[in-house]
Motif scaffolding. Sequence first.
Motif, PDB file in Angstrom:
ATOM      1  N   ASN A   1     -50.528   0.629  22.070  1.00  0.00           N
ATOM      2  CA  ASN A   1     -49.622   1.409  22.920  1.00  0.00           C
ATOM      3  C   ASN A   1     -48.462   2.009  22.152  1.00  0.00           C
ATOM      4  OD1 ASN A   1     -51.191   0.787  25.188  1.00  0.00           O
ATOM      5  ND2 ASN A   1     -50.115  -1.139  25.469  1.00  0.00           N
TER       6      ASN A   1
ATOM      7  N   ALA B   1     -49.323   4.801  19.590  1.00  0.00           N
ATOM      8  CA  ALA B   1     -49.574   6.083  20.260  1.00  0.00           C
ATOM      9  C   ALA B   1     -48.259   6.727  20.705  1.00  0.00           C
ATOM     10  CB  ALA B   1     -50.496   5.874  21.455  1.00  0.00           C
ATOM     11  N   GLN B   2     -47.339   5.925  21.256  1.00  0.00           N
ATOM     12  CA  GLN B   2     -46.055   6.470  21.709  1.00  0.00           C
ATOM     13  C   GLN B   2     -45.209   6.970  20.540  1.00  0.00           C
ATOM     14  OE1 GLN B   2     -44.558   3.187  23.986  1.00  0.00           O
ATOM     15  NE2 GLN B   2     -45.580   3.861  25.857  1.00  0.00           N
TER      16      GLN B   2
ATOM     17  N   SER C   1     -46.161   8.349  17.860  1.00  0.00           N
ATOM     18  CA  SER C   1     -46.662   9.604  17.290  1.00  0.00           C
ATOM     19  C   SER C   1     -46.880  10.700  18.327  1.00  0.00           C
ATOM     20  CB  SER C   1     -47.972   9.332  16.541  1.00  0.00           C
ATOM     21  OG  SER C   1     -48.946   8.843  17.442  1.00  0.00           O
ATOM     22  N   ASP C   2     -46.564  10.442  19.588  1.00  0.00           N
ATOM     23  CA  ASP C   2     -46.757  11.431  20.650  1.00  0.00           C
ATOM     24  C   ASP C   2     -45.574  12.398  20.678  1.00  0.00           C
ATOM     25  OD1 ASP C   2     -47.095  12.911  22.971  1.00  0.00           O
ATOM     26  OD2 ASP C   2     -47.423  11.174  24.267  1.00  0.00           O
TER      27      ASP C   2
ATOM     28  N   ALA D   1     -44.690  14.357  22.849  1.00  0.00           N
ATOM     29  CA  ALA D   1     -44.097  14.438  24.189  1.00  0.00           C
ATOM     30  C   ALA D   1     -43.222  13.222  24.501  1.00  0.00           C
ATOM     31  CB  ALA D   1     -45.201  14.565  25.241  1.00  0.00           C
ATOM     32  N   SER D   2     -43.255  12.203  23.660  1.00  0.00           N
ATOM     33  CA  SER D   2     -42.440  10.998  23.899  1.00  0.00           C
ATOM     34  C   SER D   2     -40.962  11.313  23.695  1.00  0.00           C
ATOM     35  CB  SER D   2     -42.836   9.872  22.937  1.00  0.00           C
ATOM     36  OG  SER D   2     -44.106   9.367  23.238  1.00  0.00           O
TER      37      SER D   2
ATOM     38  N   VAL E   1     -39.705   6.945  21.008  1.00  0.00           N
ATOM     39  CA  VAL E   1     -40.273   7.017  19.659  1.00  0.00           C
ATOM     40  C   VAL E   1     -39.558   6.030  18.741  1.00  0.00           C
ATOM     41  CG1 VAL E   1     -40.547   8.489  17.608  1.00  0.00           C
ATOM     42  CG2 VAL E   1     -41.087   9.390  19.886  1.00  0.00           C
TER      43      VAL E   1
END
Length: 187
Positions: free
Chosen positions: A60, A63-64, A66-67, A69-70, A75
């Motif tokens: 989880n 992924a957050q 490197s997103d 949109a986070s 981040v």
Amino acid sequence: MRNVILYVNLTLDGHLAGPAGELDWMLFDPEMNIALSGEMRSRVDTILTGRAFHHGIEENFRAQASDPASPAELVDFATWMISTPQVVFSRSLAEVAAPHRLAGEDLAAEVAALKALPGKDMVLFGGVSIVQQFVRAGLVDEYWIKLYPTAIGAGQPLFTEQRTRLELVDSKAWASGILTLRYRPAR
């Protein structure tokens, strides 16, 4: 000496999760999360966790982190979660990737050895089984509880099989209705 801080989400009726591990009762409170995560990260340099929670962190939070949109604060927290050394308590894992390591089999001896090392405090996040083992063994120095204004009727309790006396150190009510409570074992 380093302390073990237990950091948990708890229902009003004392459950860490529903009967099948459900966490759908949790509310999102960004103001609370930013305040608590900043304070916790300033005090902690090691994460204690069980196998399943370790895998959850890796999946989880990676992924957050490197997103695109986070939000920036997510981040930052996710990066901290995946880069902070973890001591993983598991009987089924054969290895974990550095900077993490597997704990020894004797829970009390492992915690005593960790407490004797130089460094900041340690935070225990979960899962339920390892949290319950730490509580039963009396290995928690501070309880940081986020108490949600929800009762679920049945589930996986924080306290099992033992009576535990705690003394309140701090409390705060948030706009979401969540209470943050800090306790230490009563002396």
